[in-house]
Each structure stands twice: as C-alpha cells, then as structure tokens.
Design an enzyme around this catalytic site. Structure first.
Site, PDB file in Angstrom:
ATOM      1  N   SER A 180       0.842  -1.193   0.000  1.00 58.52           N
ATOM      2  CA  SER A 180       0.000   0.000   0.000  1.00 58.52           C
ATOM      3  C   SER A 180       0.878   1.244   0.000  1.00 58.52           C
ATOM      4  O   SER A 180       2.035   1.213   0.440  1.00 58.52           O
ATOM      5  CB  SER A 180      -0.889   0.027   1.247  1.00 58.52           C
ATOM      6  N   ASP A 181       0.324   2.346  -0.520  1.00 53.12           N
ATOM      7  CA  ASP A 181       0.943   3.632  -0.224  1.00 53.12           C
ATOM      8  C   ASP A 181       0.766   3.868   1.272  1.00 53.12           C
ATOM      9  O   ASP A 181      -0.058   3.232   1.925  1.00 53.12           O
ATOM     10  CB  ASP A 181       0.296   4.745  -1.051  1.00 53.12           C
ATOM     11  N   TRP A 182       1.548   4.777   1.814  1.00 51.84           N
ATOM     12  CA  TRP A 182       1.592   4.940   3.268  1.00 51.84           C
ATOM     13  C   TRP A 182       0.231   5.398   3.801  1.00 51.84           C
ATOM     14  O   TRP A 182      -0.276   6.438   3.405  1.00 51.84           O
ATOM     15  CB  TRP A 182       2.713   5.910   3.628  1.00 51.84           C
ATOM     16  N   PHE A 183      -0.334   4.577   4.671  1.00 58.01           N
ATOM     17  CA  PHE A 183      -1.675   4.763   5.228  1.00 58.01           C
ATOM     18  C   PHE A 183      -2.765   4.587   4.160  1.00 58.01           C
ATOM     19  O   PHE A 183      -3.897   5.036   4.352  1.00 58.01           O
ATOM     20  CB  PHE A 183      -1.829   6.142   5.898  1.00 58.01           C
ATOM     21  N   GLY A 184      -2.428   3.923   3.054  1.00 55.40           N
ATOM     22  CA  GLY A 184      -3.370   3.791   1.948  1.00 55.40           C
ATOM     23  C   GLY A 184      -4.168   2.502   1.939  1.00 55.40           C
ATOM     24  O   GLY A 184      -4.837   2.216   0.948  1.00 55.40           O
TER      25      GLY A 184
END
Length: 820
Positions: A221-225
């Site tokens: 995932s993208d960060w916190f995504g």
C-alpha cells in the site's frame, strides 16, 4: 528454502510479514532467521529513514519530468544503477520508485514526479530505470497503481476511468515494468478506481496484475493507503505500510479464524514477502541498516550530464549559446537565480549533498566573476522563507513542556518532519518541543513570520505571540493535507537588533483518515515590492545580457496539492516584461514541474526549460547557456497556449478537479498531444519539441517489409549532423490508424530513437513496430484489436513537425487478449 520457512511458520508469523514494523522496515521473524529489510524513498535520490527535510545526505538526481525530457533510456538505466548504490548507502533493499502516472491536467502537484503524458515514452523510461536499480540487487517499486493523476482529495477520490482508457493510456507503463523489467514491487495508489479503493481492487491487483501480466512480486500500500483486513488481502495487497499493523495483525488473524480470508491467501502473500527478501539477498547476508552519506564523483558527473540532457530549449533567435569571452556585463536576475531549486516537494525530497545555484554555476563558468551582477526582483514562494540559522530544540517527555528537557539538540533549519523522534523515550502522540533561535534582520521595516504545523504550535517574537497555530486550527493543504494553511504575522523590526524567536509544538489528536503526522515549519522574510523590481530592471539595463531565472519551487510543485493555475506565481510575469523592455538581450530560464502559460514569450530572445535537475543545477545551466554542451531535451509533455486548451480542463468540475468524491476521465484516450492533434487545438509547444545548437539532415525512411506481419516492421532513417557543433536529434515514429468502430487519436507514439552525433557524423535511427502497435483496446471483445486495412507510419521530429508519412498495409486483422 522459502517453502521450508513457510512450513514452520505459524499463522500469526505469516501475518506479521504482511505489515511494516515501523515507517520504513518490515517485520522480522527471528525464530526462523527471517530478517527485516528497509525501504526508502524515492525517485530522484535515496533518502533513508530520516525526515523528509533533514537526515543523512544523499545524491540528488533530476526529477522524473526532466528524465522524461531526456528521452534517453540508456542514461536513465545508468541513473538507476547509481540510485541502487545510494539505496545501499542508506541500508535499504527496496527503492520506492519510479512514479509512472500520466501527465493529465498540467496541474497535478506531482507532475514533476512523472515522466510524460505518453504511456509509451513513460514505459520505456520506467523499464530502463527499473533495470538499472534491480541489476544491483535492489528492488524497484513502480507506483502509483493506478489513476493517481491529481492530489486533490487523493486519499478518497474515485478516479472513474473506462477500461479502454485504462488499457491504452494508464496501465501500459505498469504492464511494461512487469513484463519486460520484472519489477519486484508495485505500490497501490491512495485513490479509488471506479468506486473501489485500489488497495482493495481484485480486478486490478489480481486479475490484471497477477493473472494477465504474470506479476510474481509484492504489492504494497501507499503509506496509510490501506483501509481493511479481509478486503485488501483478498484483493491481492501483500504489505500494509507503514507499520505497526493497523488493519492487519490481530484483525487479519481473526479474519482467517472467522473464514473471511482463506489460510492459503495469507500463505501466498507471506511467500511473496519471503521471495522479495530472497531476491534482495537478505537471507544471504543480514541487512546492515546503517545509513551513510556517499558522495561519488561519478554520481556528480552523471547528474550534471542528465541535467543538460533534459534541458529543453524552447526558443532561441540565435543569442544562445552565449560566448564567454564577448560579454563584459551579465545580469543574473530572478527568484531562482541565487537559490538552488533542485527538486520538487513531498516524499521525493532528500537532504542533498550540496546544491549549486544558477548564480554559483555561472560564476564558476566565467573567469571574470566581476562581470556578473545579481538582483532578485521578486519572490514566488508559496510559504514564507524557512528560518535558517542555529536553532536549539528542547524535547519534553509529555505535552505541556513540563520539567527538564529529555533531549536537547541543535539544528540549522526551521522545518521538522519527524518520522522518528530523537529519543526512544519520546512518544509521538505525547511529547512537546520548544525551538529557540535568534533573528537579526539586515534591513529595518515590516517582516512577516509564517508557520504551518501538523500538530499544534505557537510562534513568539521577544515573548509576544506572533503566529497562532493552535486556536482555531483547521486542516489545510500542507504536509499532505495534515497541516493547517500557513498562518502569518507581521512585525516591525529594526536592522541589526537581535530578536528572540521561540516556537512551541505539540502533536495533535489522530486525524480522521488515520494519517497522523508530526511536523512544523516556520520562517521569516521581508516582503519585496516595487523598488525591488525596479532594482532588477536597472541591473538588466546596465548589462549586455539579462539571464532571468524564474519558475516555481518545491512549495508549488509538491505532493499533497495541485496547482491553482498554469501561470508563474507572484510578480514574475511583470518582472519578465519589465526586464525584457530594459534589455533586448533577455534570456528566460524556467524551472517548473510542468507546462506554464507564456504571455511574455514574444518579448524575450530565448527560453530554456531546466525543470528541477538535481544538485548540479547551476553547473548544468552554465554548461548549456555557454555551449559547453547542447540542450539535449525534448518536451515529454505538451505545453498548451492556455490552461483551457488542456483536455481535462473542460469547465466540467466532474472531469477536473472532481465532484462529489469522483473525478471522471471524460477525455478518454485523448490526453496531451492526442487531444491537440485530433481536436486541432494548436499548442504553445508540441509534444517532443526542443531546439539545439546544430542542424541535421534526414534520409528517406527504409522499411524492412512492405506490409505488417507478425514479425513486425523495422523503419530505418539515416540522420546526419550538417552543423559545426555536436548535438542530438530525436526521431519519433507515430502510427495513424484507419477508421475503426471507436474514435481513435490522429496519431500515437510507438517508437523513438535519440542520436548523439558529431559534426559530419551520420547515425541510423532504428524503429520497430509490432501488430499491437496498430491496435486499440476493444472493450466489448476484451482484447486489443487492429482491423485489416491501410495504416500510416508518421516519422516526425515532434508531434507538429512531420517529416515523412508512409503507407503501411496490414492484410490481417489482429486480436490479442491482455493475458498473453
């Protein structure tokens, strides 16, 4: 080995591999000898685990749009190799790059991080980048998969894109990275795709990526995504970042126990994580996570060369190159003259080893530095100039600045973006920090203090509250949308007097979207006005040539927000007009992350687009201006005459910037030059455009076959440098298709060759096309289709400069499903 480890792992241990341990590392399983590895941003330099704005220094390479302008896969492959070495110097095994989203609107805050508006050019450069990185045993991570062409509401917005448009424009760079380069990692985007978060999109992550393209690496995932346990892993998302686990861990174990996730699904994801560790050599040698600054001579030379190769000469009436010996007085003017704007903003930022400003580069290039005069003229910064100087930072264990400081340090810049706090005893959710510094103004008059904070902060001048970032705090556009808009306060200051400046900072409560960053930035400046523009005009009037350095910087071209328009910010257009009126020999050097409107174009003699070319900016600029090398760049993105000429800017808010949580890609496949050519919208500068310092002659094209076959057709063109200087020429091959049952662009780029030639030298451009290059995606058939009929091959120097049109019959229809 991997299967042996898997057999011994408990469900909990398998699940532990599927979330990060912290912001930058994975979770080890020490019982079974599974080590942790580190990942690092980013596309133009390996930052390591430090702050976005500080940390261990690293080599700063050109941004992606500058690389796109080079049209040079060979050089970009070299850069990939160098970046892999830089990643190793930061103890990292995975590089979070390249970014291959498409230039859609011209306003995307991360336009600078992307290569091009064209998927073929983007794919070629991405493949070269990945091959260079991964040849050194470092995993590349292609991103953001898919539909992240804007920063507006990016965490939640749905990019609504039909399948044909996806298959022809937005997916091909990812496909090429998988099929040709064997990329080891893919990062999902924040946004939703047609209503579903990409991190939960089974069609995207499993059907297309794994089943059709054969991808066997990891999806992170993208960060916190990521937003769920069962949905993400069932869709095909392997790694939740950052750690510690939010939606995985115990929640994922419970989902397996409850039958919402099959144990085999977890095992397959864990196996892919172990395979990644094996591919980067983590099992052969325990990773050393130590971070070091490695400043190599060969990296410096490569960055300088790349800067010139990506420099695009947009206009030149003969004034360039400048002769070093015939100029007695040179005026170097503008907000980008004495300050090195070497990179964009956001997660691509690094702490560069050094940064050479244009003024420094020009002074170094000339033997008589006394002939150079300098004037700023105006500012263009979106935020107040960051404070620079000695700052003492006191960290307290709890909120409220209670008791004695737990840790004290000294820094030299008023910007803090904490991924890790300086002491393990400090908790990110419950600490406080007090910054103390002294400011001595050089001039008397009104000064403006500014501050933006992800968290709560107040700024005092001599004990008086000057900027309040606490009462009434609301989210704005800074720090990826987690900080407030910059708050400002004006104070009358006296030149030479010492003022005590104090900033008090505390973290805030967790944001509703789960992204909880801790950051603060503060600064001070004396506003510039009419007198400063007039001083610049006088500097220009008294010079033989005026070199005007204008554009934007990483506060404008940044992750987290889109641009408000396509004009130069501040009073720069006024500055250009007045300087050009005072000096007929005005040369404009642009630094932007994308196209701009140029109402002043007819009033200057030359325009050079330098983008953000890395730490050697000033030297690369001087090399080009004085003719030590030629400007080797060609535009990877169309420059429209006006923002309204862009295909995404229709006046329909649903198409851009979005409406009610959706942004509809209503222009379909007609992006960039495909729109301008097909809709007869004349650009300011066309796709592929760029001037040089020499001249070339092209031969008649030669074809390897008179009609298309399964083996394809090779087009050969001899190019001769008929000038008296070395230079490079770009040969582009487009395909024009017959009428189909869907509307198709007037022409589409399918091959290119860039030739570097000495005076009198001849080189051959070899361009190959295959049957799929004739095709469009037939959504009804679920396949790429090219009807039998007569096609045209268009040989061009740019999208508007067509040199040859060749008829090419295709006797057979072509139909190919995506999974081949």
């Amino acid at each position: 080995m991997i299967d042996s480890i898997l057999e011994k792992m408990t469900l909990e241990e398998q699940v532990s591999l599927l979330s990060g341990a912290d912001f930058w590392t994975t979770v080890p399983v020490e019982r079974l000898g599974v080590p942790k590895i580190k990942v690092t941003d980013g596309p133009n330099g390996a930052r390591g685990a430090g702050s976005l704005v500080a940390g261990v220094k690293a080599a700063c390479f050109p941004v992606a749009i500058a690389l796109g302008a080079s049209w040079s896969p060979a050089l970009i492959r070299q850069m990939g190799t160098a970046l892999a070495r830089q990643a190793k110097s930061k103890g990292a095994a995975v590089l979070l790059a390249p970014t291959v989203n498409i230039h859609r609107s011209g306003l995307n805050g991360r336009n600078f991080e992307c290569y091009s508006e064209d998927p073929m050019l983007t794919g070629e450069l991405a493949v070269a980048y990945i091959e260079g990185v991964q040849a050194e045993g470092i995993a590349a991570t292609i991103k953001h998969f898919v539909g992240n062409e804007s920063e507006i509401e990016r965490q939640t917005i749905s990019s609504d894109i039909d399948e044909r448009t996806l298959r022809e424009i937005y997916l091909p760079p990812f496909e090429q990275a998988v099929r040709r380069a064997g990329v080891m990692a893919v990062m999902s985007s924040y946004n939703r795709l047609n209503g579903t978060y990409t991190s939960e999109h089974h069609w995207l992550l499993t059907k297309v990526l794994r089943e059709e393209w054969g991808f066997d690496g990891i999806v992170m995932s993208d960060w916190f995504g990521s937003h769920s346990a069962a949905e993400t892993i069932n869709a095909g998302l392997d790694l939740e970042m950052p750690g510690p686990a939010r939606d995985r861990g115990e929640k994922l174990v419970a989902a397996v126990r409850e039958g919402k996730v099959e144990p085999a699904t977890v095992r397959a994801a864990a196996r892919r994580m172990l395979l990644l560790l094996e591919r980067v050599g983590a099992f052969r040698k325990t990773p050393d996570l130590t971070e070091r600054a490695v400043d190599l001579t060969e990296d410096r030379a490569l960055i300088r060369r790349l800067g010139a190769e990506g420099a695009v000469l947009l206009k030149n009436d003969g004034i360039l190159p400048l002769a070093k010996t015939s100029l007695d007085r040179i005026a170097v003017i503008g907000p980008n003259a004495a300050t090195a704007r070497v990179m964009g903003g956001g997660s691509a930022q690094i702490a560069a080893h050094y940064m050479v400003s244009p003024l420094e580069g020009i002074r170094a290039a000339l033997s008589n530095a006394n002939s150079i005069s300098h004037s700023v003229g105006c500012r263009h910064n979106r935020l107040i100039d960051v404070f620079k100087g000695k700052i003492t930072v006191e960290y307290f264990k709890e909120r409220g600045f209670k008791g004695a400081p737990l840790h004290v340090e000294t820094v030299d810049k008023g910007e803090f973006f904490w991924f890790e706090l300086p002491s393990g005893q400090l908790e990110p959710a419950d600490f406080s920090a007090r910054m103390k510094m002294q400011f001595v103004p050089e001039e008397s008059g009104e000064h403006v203090f500014g501050m933006t904070n992800a968290g709560l902060a107040r700024l005092f001048v001599d004990g008086r509250l000057t900027v309040d970032g606490l009462d009434g705090w609301t989210r704005g556009e800074n720090y990826f949308g987690t900080a407030n808009d910059e708050q400002r306060g004006a104070v009358m200051l006296e030149a030479g007097r010492t003022y005590e400046v104090t900033v008090e900072y505390e973290p805030s409560i967790t944001n509703e979207d789960g992204i909880n960053l801790i950051a603060v930035r503060f600064g001070v400046e004396k506003p510039l006005g009419d007198a400063d523009i007039e001083a610049a005009v006088e500097t220009a009037r008294n010079a033989d040539v005026a070199l005007l350095f204008v554009g934007r910087d990483g506060e404008w071209d940044t992750e987290g927000l889109d641009l408000p328009n396509m004009r130069l910010p501040g009073r720069q257009e006024e500055l250009i007009e007045k300087v050009a009126a005072a000096n007929a020999n005005t040369v404009v050097v642009l630094q932007t992350g994308g196209p701009i409107e140029m109402p002043w174009l007819g009033k200057v003699r030359a325009v050079l687009q330098m983008w953000y070319p890395g730490q050697e900016l000033g030297n690369a600029v001087a090399d080009v201006l004085f003719g030590d090398v030629e400007p080797g760049g060609r535009l990877p993105q169309t420059f429209p005459k006006a923002l309204s000429d862009n295909s995404a800017i229709t006046g329909d808010l649903a198409v851009y910037p979005g409406k009610d949580g959706h942004v509809r890609y209503g222009e379909s496949v007609f992006v960039g030059y495909r729109h301008h050519d097909t809709r007869a919208v004349e650009p300011l500068f066309p796709f592929g455009y760029g001037l040089g310092y020499t001249r070339f002659r092209w031969s008649e094209p030669r074809l390897s076959a008179s009609e298309m076959s399964s083996e394809g057709v090779i087009v050969s063109i001899d190019v001769t440098n008929i000038g008296d200087r070395a230079g490079s020429e770009l040969v582009q091959l487009y395909v024009r298709s017959p009428k189909a049952k869907v509307e198709r662009p007037d022409k589409e780029l399918r091959a290119f060759a860039k030739l570097a030639l000495q005076p009198g030298e001849t080189g051959a451009a070899i361009l190959k096309i295959l049957p799929r290059d004739l095709a469009y995606f037939d959504a009804e058939a679920g396949a790429f289709r090219a009807e039998a009929g007569d096609y045209q091959l268009i040989v061009a120097a740019n999208a508007a400069d067509i040199r040859f049109v060749i008829d090419l019959p295709s006797p057979s229809s072509y139909l190919q499903p995506p999974s081949y």
